[in-house]
Design an enzyme around this catalytic site. Structure first.
Site, PDB file in Angstrom:
ATOM      1  N   LYS A 139       0.838  -1.207   0.000  1.00 27.27           N
ATOM      2  CA  LYS A 139       0.000   0.000   0.000  1.00 27.27           C
ATOM      3  C   LYS A 139       0.870   1.253   0.000  1.00 27.27           C
ATOM      4  O   LYS A 139       0.642   2.181  -0.770  1.00 27.27           O
ATOM      5  CB  LYS A 139      -0.891  -0.006   1.249  1.00 27.27           C
ATOM      6  CG  LYS A 139      -1.585   1.319   1.507  1.00 27.27           C
ATOM      7  CD  LYS A 139      -2.407   1.292   2.782  1.00 27.27           C
ATOM      8  CE  LYS A 139      -1.651   1.618   4.030  1.00 27.27           C
ATOM      9  NZ  LYS A 139      -1.466   3.051   4.318  1.00 27.27           N
ATOM     10  N   ASN A 140       1.883   1.275   0.870  1.00 28.53           N
ATOM     11  CA  ASN A 140       2.656   2.506   1.026  1.00 28.53           C
ATOM     12  C   ASN A 140       3.611   2.775  -0.139  1.00 28.53           C
ATOM     13  O   ASN A 140       4.222   3.841  -0.201  1.00 28.53           O
ATOM     14  CB  ASN A 140       3.432   2.490   2.349  1.00 28.53           C
ATOM     15  CG  ASN A 140       2.506   2.748   3.528  1.00 28.53           C
ATOM     16  OD1 ASN A 140       1.317   3.016   3.350  1.00 28.53           O
ATOM     17  ND2 ASN A 140       3.051   2.655   4.736  1.00 28.53           N
ATOM     18  N   CYS A 184      -4.836  13.002  12.997  1.00 33.98           N
ATOM     19  CA  CYS A 184      -5.398  11.672  12.826  1.00 33.98           C
ATOM     20  C   CYS A 184      -5.193  10.917  14.124  1.00 33.98           C
ATOM     21  O   CYS A 184      -4.546  11.433  15.041  1.00 33.98           O
ATOM     22  CB  CYS A 184      -4.735  10.949  11.662  1.00 33.98           C
ATOM     23  SG  CYS A 184      -3.030  10.589  11.970  1.00 33.98           S
ATOM     24  N   ARG A 196       0.890  14.802  12.904  1.00 32.56           N
ATOM     25  CA  ARG A 196       1.363  14.583  11.522  1.00 32.56           C
ATOM     26  C   ARG A 196       1.286  15.817  10.628  1.00 32.56           C
ATOM     27  O   ARG A 196       0.521  15.855   9.659  1.00 32.56           O
ATOM     28  CB  ARG A 196       0.589  13.420  10.886  1.00 32.56           C
ATOM     29  CG  ARG A 196       0.839  12.115  11.583  1.00 32.56           C
ATOM     30  CD  ARG A 196       0.030  11.009  10.999  1.00 32.56           C
ATOM     31  NE  ARG A 196       0.775  10.200  10.059  1.00 32.56           N
ATOM     32  CZ  ARG A 196       0.282   9.114   9.476  1.00 32.56           C
ATOM     33  NH1 ARG A 196      -0.941   8.739   9.697  1.00 32.56           N
ATOM     34  NH2 ARG A 196       1.010   8.421   8.648  1.00 32.56           N
ATOM     35  N   ASP A 230       5.116   0.868  11.941  1.00 29.75           N
ATOM     36  CA  ASP A 230       3.948   0.147  11.423  1.00 29.75           C
ATOM     37  C   ASP A 230       3.915  -1.319  11.870  1.00 29.75           C
ATOM     38  O   ASP A 230       2.937  -2.020  11.587  1.00 29.75           O
ATOM     39  CB  ASP A 230       3.918   0.213   9.886  1.00 29.75           C
ATOM     40  CG  ASP A 230       3.477   1.588   9.394  1.00 29.75           C
ATOM     41  OD1 ASP A 230       3.064   2.415  10.218  1.00 29.75           O
ATOM     42  OD2 ASP A 230       3.553   1.828   8.163  1.00 29.75           O
ATOM     43  N   ARG A 253      -8.231  -0.556   4.982  1.00 29.69           N
ATOM     44  CA  ARG A 253      -7.383   0.433   4.325  1.00 29.69           C
ATOM     45  C   ARG A 253      -5.994  -0.148   4.031  1.00 29.69           C
ATOM     46  O   ARG A 253      -5.267   0.396   3.213  1.00 29.69           O
ATOM     47  CB  ARG A 253      -7.223   1.671   5.211  1.00 29.69           C
ATOM     48  CG  ARG A 253      -8.520   2.424   5.415  1.00 29.69           C
ATOM     49  CD  ARG A 253      -8.292   3.669   6.211  1.00 29.69           C
ATOM     50  NE  ARG A 253      -7.198   4.431   5.632  1.00 29.69           N
ATOM     51  CZ  ARG A 253      -6.419   5.257   6.317  1.00 29.69           C
ATOM     52  NH1 ARG A 253      -6.623   5.451   7.595  1.00 29.69           N
ATOM     53  NH2 ARG A 253      -5.454   5.905   5.724  1.00 29.69           N
TER      54      ARG A 253
HETATM   55  C1  UD1 Z   1       4.433   7.032   6.227  1.00 29.12           C
HETATM   56  C2  UD1 Z   1       3.572   5.805   6.088  1.00 29.12           C
HETATM   57  C3  UD1 Z   1       3.106   5.303   7.448  1.00 29.12           C
HETATM   58  C4  UD1 Z   1       4.296   5.116   8.372  1.00 29.12           C
HETATM   59  C5  UD1 Z   1       5.175   6.365   8.405  1.00 29.12           C
HETATM   60  C6  UD1 Z   1       6.457   6.165   9.199  1.00 29.12           C
HETATM   61  C7  UD1 Z   1       2.539   6.069   3.918  1.00 29.12           C
HETATM   62  C8  UD1 Z   1       1.305   6.345   3.140  1.00 29.12           C
HETATM   63  N1  UD1 Z   1       2.436   6.110   5.251  1.00 29.12           N
HETATM   64  O1  UD1 Z   1       3.611   8.055   6.797  1.00 29.12           O
HETATM   65  O2  UD1 Z   1       2.415   4.068   7.279  1.00 29.12           O
HETATM   66  O3  UD1 Z   1       3.830   4.836   9.676  1.00 29.12           O
HETATM   67  O4  UD1 Z   1       5.546   6.741   7.068  1.00 29.12           O
HETATM   68  O5  UD1 Z   1       7.181   5.103   8.705  1.00 29.12           O
HETATM   69  O6  UD1 Z   1       3.580   5.783   3.368  1.00 29.12           O
HETATM   70  N2  UD1 Z   1       6.483  14.979  10.337  1.00 29.12           N
HETATM   71  C9  UD1 Z   1       6.596  16.322  10.587  1.00 29.12           C
HETATM   72  N3  UD1 Z   1       6.528  17.196   9.535  1.00 29.12           N
HETATM   73  C10 UD1 Z   1       6.362  16.779   8.248  1.00 29.12           C
HETATM   74  C11 UD1 Z   1       6.256  15.396   7.994  1.00 29.12           C
HETATM   75  C12 UD1 Z   1       6.323  14.515   9.057  1.00 29.12           C
HETATM   76  O7  UD1 Z   1       6.742  16.738  11.728  1.00 29.12           O
HETATM   77  O8  UD1 Z   1       6.309  17.622   7.349  1.00 29.12           O
HETATM   78  C13 UD1 Z   1       6.531  14.019  11.463  1.00 29.12           C
HETATM   79  C14 UD1 Z   1       5.201  13.277  11.636  1.00 29.12           C
HETATM   80  O9  UD1 Z   1       4.281  14.007  12.402  1.00 29.12           O
HETATM   81  C15 UD1 Z   1       5.640  11.997  12.316  1.00 29.12           C
HETATM   82  C16 UD1 Z   1       7.030  11.747  11.713  1.00 29.12           C
HETATM   83  O10 UD1 Z   1       7.462  12.991  11.171  1.00 29.12           O
HETATM   84  O11 UD1 Z   1       5.762  12.181  13.696  1.00 29.12           O
HETATM   85  C17 UD1 Z   1       7.052  10.679  10.638  1.00 29.12           C
HETATM   86  O12 UD1 Z   1       6.169  11.030   9.604  1.00 29.12           O
HETATM   87  P1  UD1 Z   1       6.377  10.568   8.093  1.00 29.12           P
HETATM   88  O13 UD1 Z   1       7.643   9.794   7.957  1.00 29.12           O
HETATM   89  O14 UD1 Z   1       6.202  11.759   7.225  1.00 29.12           O
HETATM   90  O15 UD1 Z   1       5.162   9.579   7.895  1.00 29.12           O
HETATM   91  P2  UD1 Z   1       4.085   9.571   6.747  1.00 29.12           P
HETATM   92  O16 UD1 Z   1       4.740   9.819   5.431  1.00 29.12           O
HETATM   93  O17 UD1 Z   1       2.913  10.406   7.141  1.00 29.12           O
END
Ligand code: UD1
Length: 418
Positions: free
Chosen positions: A22-23, A115, A120, A305, A397
């Site tokens: 999925k990711n 969420c 996030r 995850d 999902r």
């Molecule tokens: C992706 C995955 C999710 C997984 C996560 C971490 C997808 C669709 N989802 O989520 O399943 O759990 O990676 O491996 O691929 N953050 C910030 N600012 C930003 C972006 C992120 O502060 O601009 C923080 C987030 O709040 C979180 C951390 O960084 O605490 C990790 O987030 P991120 O790696 O971006 O996860 P996702 O891409 O949302």
């Protein structure tokens, strides 16, 4: 709303097929916005989030098809707006921002809200685009972005190796003018799959799988045929299913090389894993599982995850193990539900202390997010008696055909329309 009813206590036996990731599929679908001509994807999992992404592609001006795990997309006339109705159901929608900025020079994407697993934010995505010349305004719940003179390659050092941020910037950089270097980039295998897909469309990306990505911008990308990588988290979940039920599973199409941190911890607990040509064999090495200490970290560390699933397994272990969650500040929604099944888990800040209790007893529980739901299914498979899991739309999902796959290896699990 549908429910899952599980009669626990059956050791799972047999083969179970891993679906496409999925990711990886989600960012790759958004990357279709970058390509001229048709993109054909195979091994696309049939999941609610994939359907949402295809709907978003339609709204943004692509014709799409989806049948038998194969999806196609053809962009005809791109439009810049991703509405709140879709973005609120799936945070990953924000991944259309980079492609839209790159192709149209503008984008209007609903700001994803909070969420269940934390705040996030997307600040790091936006800061990256700003380095490339984009300007943003956050107004009326939307991120409005513009880059009057097109995106320019830049050196972008991320404060944190965000997966989505790396992917968004990578997609934008593929079509930017000049060279982009992303430092402290996410090294997740799904980021590698996205980079490989972009390269198959004609992008010039090197360094995927390392923390420095180099992108030489090209003027156009052309649609291609691409097979989505297998889902390491789904595979890891089924590894735990074998261990928690004391059964033995052959996990087909398992991306074992991407599961080092997970297999290391499972082996430390006493799970026996063996890689064969196209499957991984999993069973409990001896009757007992020993609890361990785990900290979730960006790849190649232990994945967040797979945190909830390991916690379910530790309920059946001996001794006390700790799980420290370093990626998301609020990812312990499953704890109280596991406690309803008889688990002994204490939370202190970002650390959960799990005392093995050897067995759990079935009860009604509620799924709160995707991986929390998976941990409840695992606990239910091993618990004595009946576990009823409500709100399983979360599970849909991320896990393709979960009840069919699990009943295929002996689980007594059924879906009841609610
Ligand atoms: C992706 C995955 C999710 C997984 C996560 C971490 C997808 C669709 N989802 O989520 O399943 O759990 O990676 O491996 O691929 N953050 C910030 N600012 C930003 C972006 C992120 O502060 O601009 C923080 C987030 O709040 C979180 C951390 O960084 O605490 C990790 O987030 P991120 O790696 O971006 O996860 P996702 O891409 O949302």
């Amino acid at each position: 709303m549908d429910k899952l009813i599980i009669e626990g206590g059956v050791p799972l036996q047999g083969s179970i097929q891993v679906s496409g990731a999925k990711n990886a599929a989600l960012p790759i679908l958004m990357a279709c916005l970058l390509a001229e001509g048709k993109v054909s994807l195979t091994n696309v999992p049939r999941l609610a989030d994939i359907r949402t992404s295809l709907k978003l592609l339609n709204i943004l001006g692509c014709e799409t098809t989806f049948e038998d795990n194969a999806a196609t997309s053809l962009c005809t006339g791109l439009k810049p707006e991703a509405p709140y109705d879709l973005v609120k159901t799936m945070r990953a929608s924000v991944l259309c921002l980079g492609p839209l900025l790159a192709r149209l020079g503008e984008a209007k994407v609903a700001l994803p809200g909070g969420c269940a697993i934390g705040a996030r934010p997307v600040d790091l995505h936006l800061r990256g685009f700003e380095r490339m010349g984009a300007e943003f305004e956050i107004t009326e719940g939307y991120i409005k972005g513009r880059c009057k003179n097109g995106l320019k390659g830049a050196r972008i050092a991320l404060d944190f190796p965000t997966v989505g941020g790396t992917e968004n910037i990578l997609m934008a950089a593929a079509l930017a003018d000049g060279e982009t270097e992303i430092e402290n980039a996410a090294r997740e295998p799904e980021v590698v799959d996205l980079a490989n897909f972009l390269n198959a469309c004609g992008a010039k990306i090197t360094g995927q799988g390392t923390s420095v990505l180099n992108v030489k911008g090209v003027s156009s990308l052309i649609g291609c045929d691409y097979r989505i990588m297998p889902d390491r988290i789904e595979a890891g979940t089924y590894m735990v299913a074998a261990a928690i039920t004391g059964g033995e599973l052959e996990i087909l199409d398992c991306p074992f090389q991407d599961l080092d941190a997970v297999s290391y911890k499972l082996r430390e607990m006493g799970v026996w894993l063996q890689e064969e040509d196209n499957y991984v064999l999993v069973r409990r090495a001896n009757g007992l599982l020993e609890n361990v200490d785990v900290t979730t970290l960006p790849h190649p560390g232990y994945p967040t995850d797979m945190q909830a699933q390991l916690m379910a397994l530790m309920c059946f272990g001996t001794g006390i193990g700790t799980i420290e969650e370093k990626i998301f500040e609020n990812r312990f929604m499953h704890v109280l539900e596991l406690v309803r099944l008889g688990a002994d888990i204490r939370l202190k800040g970002r650390t959960a202390m799990v005392k093995g209790v050897g067995s759990l007893k079935g009860a009604p529980v509620m799924a709160s997010d995707l991986r929390a739901s998976a941990s409840l299914v695992l606990a239910g498979l091993a618990a004595e008696g009946t576990t009823t899991i409500e709100r399983i739309y979360h599970l849909d999902r991320g896990y393709e055909n979960i009840e069919a796959k699990l009943s295929g290896v002996g689980a007594r699990i059924k879906r009841v329309a609610g």
